[in-house]
Write a protein that holds these residues in place. Structure first.
Motif, PDB file in Angstrom:
ATOM      1  N   VAL A 296      10.542  -7.060  -7.740  1.00 28.08           N
ATOM      2  CA  VAL A 296       9.942  -5.955  -6.987  1.00 28.08           C
ATOM      3  C   VAL A 296       9.172  -6.481  -5.776  1.00 28.08           C
ATOM      4  CG1 VAL A 296       8.263  -4.074  -7.085  1.00 28.08           C
ATOM      5  CG2 VAL A 296       9.804  -4.468  -9.014  1.00 28.08           C
ATOM      6  N   LEU A 297       8.456  -7.601  -5.952  1.00 28.94           N
ATOM      7  CA  LEU A 297       7.613  -8.146  -4.896  1.00 28.94           C
ATOM      8  C   LEU A 297       8.317  -9.210  -4.057  1.00 28.94           C
ATOM      9  CD1 LEU A 297       4.294  -8.364  -6.934  1.00 28.94           C
ATOM     10  CD2 LEU A 297       4.963  -6.611  -5.278  1.00 28.94           C
ATOM     11  N   MET A 298       9.626  -9.287  -4.220  1.00 30.12           N
ATOM     12  CA  MET A 298      10.432 -10.225  -3.437  1.00 30.12           C
ATOM     13  C   MET A 298      10.235 -10.018  -1.943  1.00 30.12           C
ATOM     14  SD  MET A 298      13.431  -9.725  -1.506  1.00 30.12           S
ATOM     15  CE  MET A 298      14.230  -8.344  -2.289  1.00 30.12           C
ATOM     16  N   SER A 299       9.876  -8.820  -1.533  1.00 30.46           N
ATOM     17  CA  SER A 299       9.767  -8.494  -0.112  1.00 30.46           C
ATOM     18  C   SER A 299       8.621  -9.199   0.598  1.00 30.46           C
ATOM     19  CB  SER A 299       9.575  -6.976   0.055  1.00 30.46           C
ATOM     20  OG  SER A 299       8.383  -6.561  -0.585  1.00 30.46           O
ATOM     21  N   LEU A 300       7.673  -9.740  -0.153  1.00 32.91           N
ATOM     22  CA  LEU A 300       6.502 -10.349   0.484  1.00 32.91           C
ATOM     23  C   LEU A 300       6.877 -11.661   1.174  1.00 32.91           C
ATOM     24  CD1 LEU A 300       3.772  -9.676  -2.213  1.00 32.91           C
ATOM     25  CD2 LEU A 300       4.285  -8.382  -0.131  1.00 32.91           C
TER      26      LEU A 300
ATOM     27  N   VAL B 169       0.812  -1.219   0.000  1.00 35.87           N
ATOM     28  CA  VAL B 169       0.000   0.000   0.000  1.00 35.87           C
ATOM     29  C   VAL B 169       0.845   1.268   0.000  1.00 35.87           C
ATOM     30  CG1 VAL B 169      -1.745   1.316   1.278  1.00 35.87           C
ATOM     31  CG2 VAL B 169      -1.909  -1.180   1.156  1.00 35.87           C
ATOM     32  N   TYR B 170       1.968   1.270   0.736  1.00 39.66           N
ATOM     33  CA  TYR B 170       2.674   2.517   0.983  1.00 39.66           C
ATOM     34  C   TYR B 170       4.103   2.591   0.436  1.00 39.66           C
ATOM     35  CZ  TYR B 170      -1.137   3.110   4.316  1.00 39.66           C
ATOM     36  OH  TYR B 170      -2.384   3.197   4.893  1.00 39.66           O
ATOM     37  N   ASP B 171       4.776   1.475   0.275  1.00 38.37           N
ATOM     38  CA  ASP B 171       6.204   1.517  -0.021  1.00 38.37           C
ATOM     39  C   ASP B 171       6.492   2.155  -1.375  1.00 38.37           C
ATOM     40  OD1 ASP B 171       8.973   0.509   0.834  1.00 38.37           O
ATOM     41  OD2 ASP B 171       8.784  -0.224  -1.219  1.00 38.37           O
ATOM     42  N   ARG B 172       7.329   3.187  -1.391  1.00 36.46           N
ATOM     43  CA  ARG B 172       7.646   3.907  -2.622  1.00 36.46           C
ATOM     44  C   ARG B 172       8.440   3.049  -3.596  1.00 36.46           C
ATOM     45  NH1 ARG B 172       9.800   9.557   0.059  1.00 36.46           N
ATOM     46  NH2 ARG B 172       7.793  10.313   0.847  1.00 36.46           N
TER      47      ARG B 172
ATOM     48  N   GLY C 209       9.163   0.528  -8.763  1.00 38.17           N
ATOM     49  CA  GLY C 209       9.592  -0.625  -9.535  1.00 38.17           C
ATOM     50  C   GLY C 209       8.534  -1.111 -10.497  1.00 38.17           C
ATOM     51  N   LEU C 210       7.286  -1.166 -10.039  1.00 36.18           N
ATOM     52  CA  LEU C 210       6.204  -1.627 -10.911  1.00 36.18           C
ATOM     53  C   LEU C 210       5.882  -0.590 -11.980  1.00 36.18           C
ATOM     54  CD1 LEU C 210       3.863  -3.256  -8.242  1.00 36.18           C
ATOM     55  CD2 LEU C 210       5.443  -4.412  -9.799  1.00 36.18           C
TER      56      LEU C 210
END
Length: 297
Positions: free
Chosen positions: A286-290, A268-271, A276-277
């Motif tokens: 980009v979504l590796m953080s999940l 929701v918030y991460d710049r 990246g998207l």
């Protein structure tokens, strides 16, 4: 001036890659040295490395990087350490966002950009081991350049002494650049890593900066390097302390709920996720953080 910027870009990209290599080696070392306690049996985890590519709208090369992900390790349930260098032209949506947020004139006339950085997120097997995030980056356009990044600790079970150690190491690395840096970057992290719809912080804080440009590239690059250098001494001792600690089902449940909170923030918030998207970078990177598993109450 163009040649000078090219040299600076090369140096920054090489530094982010070296930091990536150092962290990957340290994390695989933590896997190898975990000999007792929960998850100590089995094979040491290793990073799976995938080359990422970014293509421009016309299909031409626009940079890329390395996505390094370890899944199902003895210490790390999922950890990604990504490094990338991308370039090209910003799309209209990204131009508008950049011009509005950073006050950069001329973006529509010359929307070229270059960006390089490292991004790391670790989700742990043991609920007593804190999750963590770190990134540092350099961004350039023909109109401006700046650095950004930081690191923050995200425990689901908080230990005051762990929080104190994490912050002390960051302060020790920032203080040589001036006493004002640590309190300013700590306050910035507290504000940035806040989840408004939950009315709470994502974790126990850390340091963060964005749009950092004093006009002295060497000074700003040195500060950015020390933000990166602070990470391993701030985090590795906490993992070594907690990885063998016993946990129960309630601890694991608390971890999964906290991961849901982490996922909410990043989506929701991460710049960095949004940028990246919006600029067409590899979505998996980009979504590796999940996290691999999470839950919501």
């Amino acid at each position: 001036m163009t040649e000078q910027f090219d040299t600076q870009k090369t140096r920054a990209a090489a530094w982010f890659r070296q930091l990536r290599d150092d962290i990957v080696a340290a994390f695989e070392g933590l896997e190898d040295s975990h000999a007792t306690g929960p998850m100590s049996d089995g094979t040491s985890g290793r990073f799976e490395v995938t080359e990422t590519k970014r293509t421009s709208d016309d299909g031409s090369d626009a940079g890329g990087g390395l996505m390094s992900v370890m899944r199902g390790g003895r210490v790390f349930e999922k950890v990604g350490v990504n490094v990338s260098t991308v370039y090209g032209t910003l799309g209209e949506r990204a131009q508008m966002a950049m011009a509005a947020r950073k006050g950069i004139p001329g973006m529509q006339d010359d929307p070229r950009f270059w960006a390089s950085g490292i991004s790391l997120v670790a989700h742990m097997q043991n609920p007593h081991c804190p999750a963590v995030h770190m990134n540092t980056r350099m961004f350039w356009t023909p109109h401006a350049w700046w650095f950004g990044g930081g690191s923050d600790l995200n425990p689901c079970i908080e230990y005051d002494e762990d929080t104190a150690h994490f912050h002390a190491q960051q302060k020790a690395h920032l203080d040589p650049h001036g006493d004002a840096h640590y309190p300013r970057l700590k306050a910035w992290a507290d504000e940035y890593f806040y989840i408004p719809h939950r009315h709470r912080a994502r974790g126990v804080g850390g340091i963060f900066m964005d749009d950092h440009n004093t006009g002295d590239w060497e000074t700003d690059f040195a500060l950015t390097q020390d933000i990166g250098r602070a990470f391993l001494p701030a985090y590795v001792p906490l993992v070594e302390k907690r990885r063998g600690q016993l946990w129960d089902d309630a601890d694991k449940d608390a971890q999964l709920v906290h991961r849901g909170l982490y996922a909410e923030y990043n989506l929701v918030y991460d710049r960095g996720t949004k940028f990246g998207l919006e600029t067409g970078h590899d979505a998996n990177a980009v979504l590796m953080s999940l996290p691999p598993l999470a839950k919501w109450v």
